[in-house]
Design an enzyme around this catalytic site. Structure first.
Site: not given
Ligand code: ADP
Length: 656
Positions: A116, A200, A297
């Site tokens: 990431k 973040e 993917r």
């Molecule tokens: P993973 O790869 O573990 O699935 P992600 O980065 O895709 O993690 O984030 C998964 C979920 O977490 C997102 O769909 C969202 O709901 C929540 N999320 C991620 N980043 C943020 C953020 N900066 N603020 C609020 N919610 C977030």
């Protein structure tokens, strides 16, 4: 085009890939672990090869075994599905080295987007908006804490290697940072072997909106519209839909442009998803979305995109992997109606959505207009602790969002999945939730509404227990009636009351049963009206479905399963078990920490131990105040579901 493909996966996605590959005229080759000898994907494929023991780390994740199977079977290409090795650059390289085409992006693109922190840096360079925070190299806790302070709370700690919401912690206050960092790192280390994290800013009322992109090896890249995956539980998707409620043409254009720029910056080819987080406060708006990550993917939720575009994304994957140009240009991508997908899992919403294993004693999946079901299991199959407990995906398509959601709700009502507990009833309640229907929701919606959605412990369903007891009684009665000669010295058993009703007065028998592990007494009443079974005065459920197995009856009543079994007196060790102080493993897993010592005084709700299962940490807490008696496990030990972890003895002097 290829003439053969090995599918390096299992379950519903393996079955789904087989279907398209066959339609395209390919010979389909499955692989299977020892746990999947009788699995549906094995039977659907033209041929199948064993790749080792049940644990994925010894089978579906072993690159050499998969490539050996592909060579042996003469597969021209390997489709990795999702999960397992689908985003593993080393696997993609291994395929290429063996002269087999990997149906996925180039290894460099997987690497560039795999972490990431690096992905965010690359996106920033390409002009794609990213969430503010820290995604640099430095990892000292004190430094990260300072960066957290500068970013501001609430914020998220995310594993740089993260996925599936693992290794992610929300922190609301500066004082909570250290503990959250430690937990995130520990989870990241065990799930990904990499404990590095990034920070973040937490976006308020966030909507998860992702763009499906496709690129070919000729420099073309387009998007296939968005999907809204905001209905999540603990950062894991539960229901996905397309298009996103409240999406405007202008915002779709802006997100699509950013997504295509992201794909080009990554040197992408094939199917991918750019996940954005959007600020949902006051509705979606241009300028209010940021890049979160790219999934290199096919996604679990790709069928909603297939429903609104009428395209087969797996076919496109094969075509791009074979060197074809993208079949359509951006302005030729259809957008018809609305689609929504619900993921049916073997899990227990009433117990924190813990995965639930066991044999599917019944499985009836819905059919109907606008309904598609993708599954990899059938009735009689076992949901094991080894893999993701997904039972099926139900996808509904309609002219409007309203119609699609109505169809989805109806389809969920018609679904029967018994044996392991499932989330079907929860999903049906979710699809009917008023705010969701209005399009008024964000990623915190499920978490805020657990009680309204029935995802909290519920009292025993007495009507269901009565029905189960009635079935058990009828079965026993007919068994006894079929005995030619009743044994004279058998003591009278309450189960043996096969003598029908009496003319004068009622006769009542008490039948002790076990219902979902709880003890209940059913009353069997014979009177002039016939036979009736009740539990605490509650009559047998009507409109319920009962499925009998050799030892139990599974009752499905109002979307909820109740498992009723005859009570086995010999197995009962009344004193200890009835006290409620026995702490058991909620699922198969590993004991990460024992947080208390023998003889320690604990408060109700205090954390006692941490179990790691399905790569997530679960805290076991004291159900009552008391003293730690026996501790039955050791740190790092493996435990099976239901295993005794420790005993808390009630302590009269302890206060709650
Ligand atoms: P993973 O790869 O573990 O699935 P992600 O980065 O895709 O993690 O984030 C998964 C979920 O977490 C997102 O769909 C969202 O709901 C929540 N999320 C991620 N980043 C943020 C953020 N900066 N603020 C609020 N919610 C977030």
């Amino acid at each position: 085009m290829f003439t053969s493909v090995l599918i390096a996966n299992r379950g519903e996605i393996a079955c789904r890939i087989v279907r398209t590959a066959k339609r395209m005229g390919m010979r389909t080759i499955a692989v299977y672990s020892q746990a999947d000898v009788n699995a549906l994907h094995v039977r659907l494929a033209d041929e199948a090869h064993p790749i080792g023991p049940a644990p994925a780390a010894e089978s579906y994740l072993v690159i050499e075994k998969l490539i050996a199977a592909a060579k042996k079977s003469g597969a021209q290409c390997i489709h990795p599905g999702y999960g397992f090795l689908s985003e593993n650059a080393t696997f993609a390289e291994g395929c290429a080295a063996a002269g087999i085409v990997f149906v996925g992006p180039p290894p460099e693109a997987i690497r560039a987007m795999g972490l990431k922190d690096r992905a965010k840096a690359l996106m920033q360079k390409a002009g794609v908006p990213v969430v503010p925070g820290y995604h640099g190299e430095r990892q000292e806790p004190a430094f990260l804490k300072q960066k957290a302070y500068e970013t501001g709370y609430p914020l998220l700690i995310k594993a740089v290697a993260g996925g599936g919401g693992k290794g992610m912690r929300r922190v609301d206050k500066h004082v909570e940072f250290d503990a959250a960092l430690e937990a995130a790192k520990r989870e990241a280390k065990s799930a990904f072997g990499d404990e590095r994290v990034l920070l973040e800013k937490f976006i308020a009322a966030p909507r998860h909106i992702e763009m499906q992109i496709f690129a070919d090896t000729h420099g073309n890249a387009i998007h296939l519209h968005e999907r809204d995956c905001s209905l999540q539980r603990r950062h894991q998707k539960v229901i996905e839909e397309a298009p996103a409620p409240g999406m405007t043409a202008a915002l779709r254009e802006a997100m699509g442009t950013a997504a295509v720029a992201a794909a080009k910056a990554a040197g992408y080819a094939g199917a991918g998803t750019i996940e954005f987080i959007a600020d949902g406060v006051g509705g979606l708006k241009a300028g209010g979305f940021w890049f979160m990550e790219m999934n290199t993917r096919l996604q679990v939720e790709h069928p909603v995109t297939e429903a609104i575009t009428g395209l087969d994304l797996v076919e496109w994957q094969f075509r791009v992997a074979a060197g074809d140009k993208l079949p359509l240009a951006q302005d030729q991508i259809p957008l018809n109606g609305h689609a929504a997908e619900a993921r049916i899992y073997a899990e227990d919403p009433e117990r924190g959505f813990l995965p639930s294993t066991g044999t599917l004693v019944a499985l009836e999946l819905p059919r109907g207009e606008g309904i598609r079901v993708d599954t990899g299991v059938e009735a009689g199959a076992a949901v094991t602790p080894f893999y993701d407990p997904l039972i099926a995906k139900v996808i509904a398509h309609g002219k409007t969002r309203e119609q699609a959601l109505e169809r989805l709700a109806g389809a969920l009502d018609r679904t029967v999945a018994l044996g392991p507990r499932s989330n079907v009833g929860f999903l049906a309640a979710l699809v009917r939730a008023e705010e969701f229907r209005r399009g008024d929701f964000d990623t915190g919606f499920i978490g805020r509404n657990l009680a309204a959605l029935g995802a909290v412990p519920q009292p025993l369903d007495k009507a269901a227990v009565a029905l189960g007891a009635a079935k058990l009684h009828a079965r026993e009665a007919s068994r006894i009636a079929s005995l030619v000669e009743p044994e004279p010295d058998q003591p009278p058993s309450p189960w043996a009351a096969a003598d029908g009703y009496q003319l004068a007065g009622a006769r009542t028998l008490a039948l002790p049963v076990t219902a979902d592990g709880e003890i209940a007494i059913a009353q069997v009443i014979y009177d002039s009206a016939g036979l009736a079974v009740t539990v605490d005065g509650v009559a047998v459920a009507t409109g319920a479905i009962a499925v009998e197995t050799a030892d139990e009856v599974f009752v499905l009543h109002r979307g909820r399963q109740t498992k009723v079994a005859p009570r086995d007196f010999s197995a009962l060790d009344a004193g200890q078990e009835a006290g409620g102080g026995v702490i058991r493993a909620p699922m198969h897993g590993k004991v990460l920490e024992i947080l208390v010592e023998h003889g320690a005084r604990v408060a109700k709700g205090q954390r006692l131990a941490i179990i790691e299962a399905m790569k997530m940490e679960h805290s076991l807490v004291a159900p009552l105040a008391g003293i730690v008696g026996e501790i039955a496990v050791a740190k790092n030990g493996q435990v099976v579901e239901g295993a005794r972890i420790m005993v808390i003895e009630a302590d009269e002097t302890a206060r709650e």
